[in-house]
Design an enzyme around this catalytic site. Sequence first.
Site, PDB file in Angstrom:
ATOM      1  N   GLU A 128     -45.892 -27.663  -1.781  1.00 20.40           N
ATOM      2  CA  GLU A 128     -45.981 -28.081  -3.174  1.00 20.40           C
ATOM      3  C   GLU A 128     -44.693 -27.737  -3.878  1.00 20.40           C
ATOM      4  O   GLU A 128     -44.071 -26.717  -3.608  1.00 20.40           O
ATOM      5  CB  GLU A 128     -47.147 -27.384  -3.876  1.00 20.40           C
ATOM      6  CG  GLU A 128     -47.332 -27.832  -5.318  1.00 20.40           C
ATOM      7  CD  GLU A 128     -48.412 -27.061  -6.036  1.00 20.40           C
ATOM      8  OE1 GLU A 128     -48.694 -27.399  -7.193  1.00 20.40           O
ATOM      9  OE2 GLU A 128     -48.941 -26.111  -5.446  1.00 20.40           O
ATOM     10  N   GLY A 129     -44.277 -28.589  -4.783  1.00 22.19           N
ATOM     11  CA  GLY A 129     -43.056 -28.335  -5.535  1.00 22.19           C
ATOM     12  C   GLY A 129     -43.134 -28.899  -6.926  1.00 22.19           C
ATOM     13  O   GLY A 129     -44.210 -29.120  -7.463  1.00 22.19           O
ATOM     14  N   GLY A 130     -41.966 -29.157  -7.515  1.00 22.64           N
ATOM     15  CA  GLY A 130     -41.920 -29.656  -8.868  1.00 22.64           C
ATOM     16  C   GLY A 130     -42.630 -30.990  -9.036  1.00 22.64           C
ATOM     17  O   GLY A 130     -43.164 -31.292 -10.096  1.00 22.64           O
ATOM     18  N   PHE A 131     -42.627 -31.802  -7.978  1.00 27.58           N
ATOM     19  CA  PHE A 131     -43.313 -33.086  -8.056  1.00 27.58           C
ATOM     20  C   PHE A 131     -44.813 -32.936  -7.854  1.00 27.58           C
ATOM     21  O   PHE A 131     -45.596 -33.687  -8.415  1.00 27.58           O
ATOM     22  CB  PHE A 131     -42.773 -34.044  -6.985  1.00 27.58           C
ATOM     23  CG  PHE A 131     -41.500 -34.710  -7.379  1.00 27.58           C
ATOM     24  CD1 PHE A 131     -40.285 -34.066  -7.232  1.00 27.58           C
ATOM     25  CD2 PHE A 131     -41.511 -35.985  -7.897  1.00 27.58           C
ATOM     26  CE1 PHE A 131     -39.112 -34.678  -7.598  1.00 27.58           C
ATOM     27  CE2 PHE A 131     -40.332 -36.614  -8.262  1.00 27.58           C
ATOM     28  CZ  PHE A 131     -39.130 -35.962  -8.122  1.00 27.58           C
TER      29      PHE A 131
ATOM     30  N   LYS B 174     -45.421 -37.832  -0.094  1.00 22.91           N
ATOM     31  CA  LYS B 174     -45.121 -37.074  -1.312  1.00 22.91           C
ATOM     32  C   LYS B 174     -45.831 -37.741  -2.486  1.00 22.91           C
ATOM     33  O   LYS B 174     -45.670 -38.939  -2.728  1.00 22.91           O
ATOM     34  CB  LYS B 174     -43.608 -37.065  -1.520  1.00 22.91           C
ATOM     35  CG  LYS B 174     -43.097 -36.500  -2.825  1.00 22.91           C
ATOM     36  CD  LYS B 174     -41.584 -36.582  -2.775  1.00 22.91           C
ATOM     37  CE  LYS B 174     -40.929 -36.212  -4.086  1.00 22.91           C
ATOM     38  NZ  LYS B 174     -39.457 -36.276  -4.000  1.00 22.91           N
TER      39      LYS B 174
ATOM     40  N   ASP C 233     -27.928 -31.792  -6.210  1.00 24.61           N
ATOM     41  CA  ASP C 233     -28.968 -30.790  -5.929  1.00 24.61           C
ATOM     42  C   ASP C 233     -28.840 -30.273  -4.501  1.00 24.61           C
ATOM     43  O   ASP C 233     -29.827 -30.123  -3.794  1.00 24.61           O
ATOM     44  CB  ASP C 233     -30.353 -31.400  -6.152  1.00 24.61           C
ATOM     45  CG  ASP C 233     -31.427 -30.343  -6.402  1.00 24.61           C
ATOM     46  OD1 ASP C 233     -31.052 -29.195  -6.726  1.00 24.61           O
ATOM     47  OD2 ASP C 233     -32.619 -30.653  -6.269  1.00 24.61           O
TER      48      ASP C 233
END
Length: 481
Positions: free
Chosen positions: A142-145, A172, A267
């Site tokens: 899990e991440g920012g998206f 994703k 990034d």
Amino acid sequence: MGLGPEAMNGGNVDLGNSKLRARRKILSYVDDDDEDGPVVSGCWIKFRFFGRCLSRRSKVDSSVSGSSSQYAESKSTTNTSKEQPVAPVISSSSTTSNNAESVPSTPKIEDELKIASQLRKFTYNELKLATRNFRSDCLLGEGGFGCVFKGWVNENGSTPVKPGTGLTVAVKTLNHDGLQGHKEWLAEINYLGELVHPHLVKLIGYCIEDDQRLLVYEFMPRGSLENHLFRRPLPLPWSIRMKIALNAAKGLAFLHEEAEKPVIYRDFKTSNILLDVDYNAKLSDFGLAKDGPEGDNTHVSTRVMGTYGYAAPEYVMTGHLTAKSDVYSFGVVLLELLTGRRSMDKTRPNGEHNLVEWARPYLRERRRFYKLIDPRLEGRFSIKGAHQAVQLAARCLTREGKLRPAMSEVIEALEPLPNLTDMACSTSYFQAMKSVRPSSSMNARYGARMQMKNGQPTRSTSMPNRQGRSDILESPRQNLK
């Protein structure tokens, strides 16, 4: 963009409190050039956050939903790098409203997709079945998206197939309550749908259905460089580290110098470098990528986005973005490969939190470069290669952007390094160093085994210390002062 089974095997990490997790996000200053609100890109969090992932997704589907996340094992476990925001963190509620406003209807999105015809178009139900209803044992991170799931689809189509057959993919899903939104999702499609290179992760397809936003990538079985450098108890061998640096440099050089239109990645960091089964590195996550300057323009003016510790100082100060901003970030990652330290690590003693600032004295002094080398390697690194890599890192990290090398020059400097065999552990210097630094027999055994297993040169205990290597290393007596 693909997460692998190793994502499940991250080291033990202290999650800390919510404030610490917030500080791991990436944020941006808002620039007049950029009409959208601030965007953050975060680290991967694993099973302990799966309930949160499901709860977010339950708003759009009773069993599963369209959260989103990055596609690399790199983000599958808790990030202990303590990445600091470049600007103050905003609340998720304000970001949510920004995202909601920025998500147009499906017809308009279709118009914005520049190269959608080159990608496979999936239905939401197809991806739901491909990931076994987004089951917890398919969760990769899990991440920012939002969340990423492992799935299986037909080799040449969009039909879901039985797990273990067909083409393995990483799905994703965009989390509508997350800190990143439609603009980053769209950038990912428009860049990776058009840019094809051996060292860029392959985007296979996408899904647009009502408010659902999903992306489908190739599966990268060894996950991220971040996990291998910082979350594994055993160190990456030297030759593999240099191979990864070379591969990543080729990916950046393609974006800067070979793509039809120059692209600034913006990034570049260890969590965005993914590894295939042979440790070939590929760049992932193009949500923050930006078209480079063209014509007489020397830079692109934009809001500052990236991760504190990786962002070039002149970019943070002015918002002027150039390809040399990526070169600086590459220098930070090269330093992480050399030292085994994170770009930002508040668990270290005062004066060592920021990797670049801690390393600068050693970068400037030729005779002290060995202090930068990861002690877990136990001397299994090339003396000549380490010296050249440190010099290259120093050039990339020059404060004056114009003085940094182009990525094609970086490739030229890195190309011979993975194959050098003048191991430091065969020198009297290393023997003296061992007397004051306790060695880890486990790491030593592992390093030798990994070099043989992956076809890398093994160290030779009979290898002479050419000319005493006085041009590179101090004598053992001097080293121990």
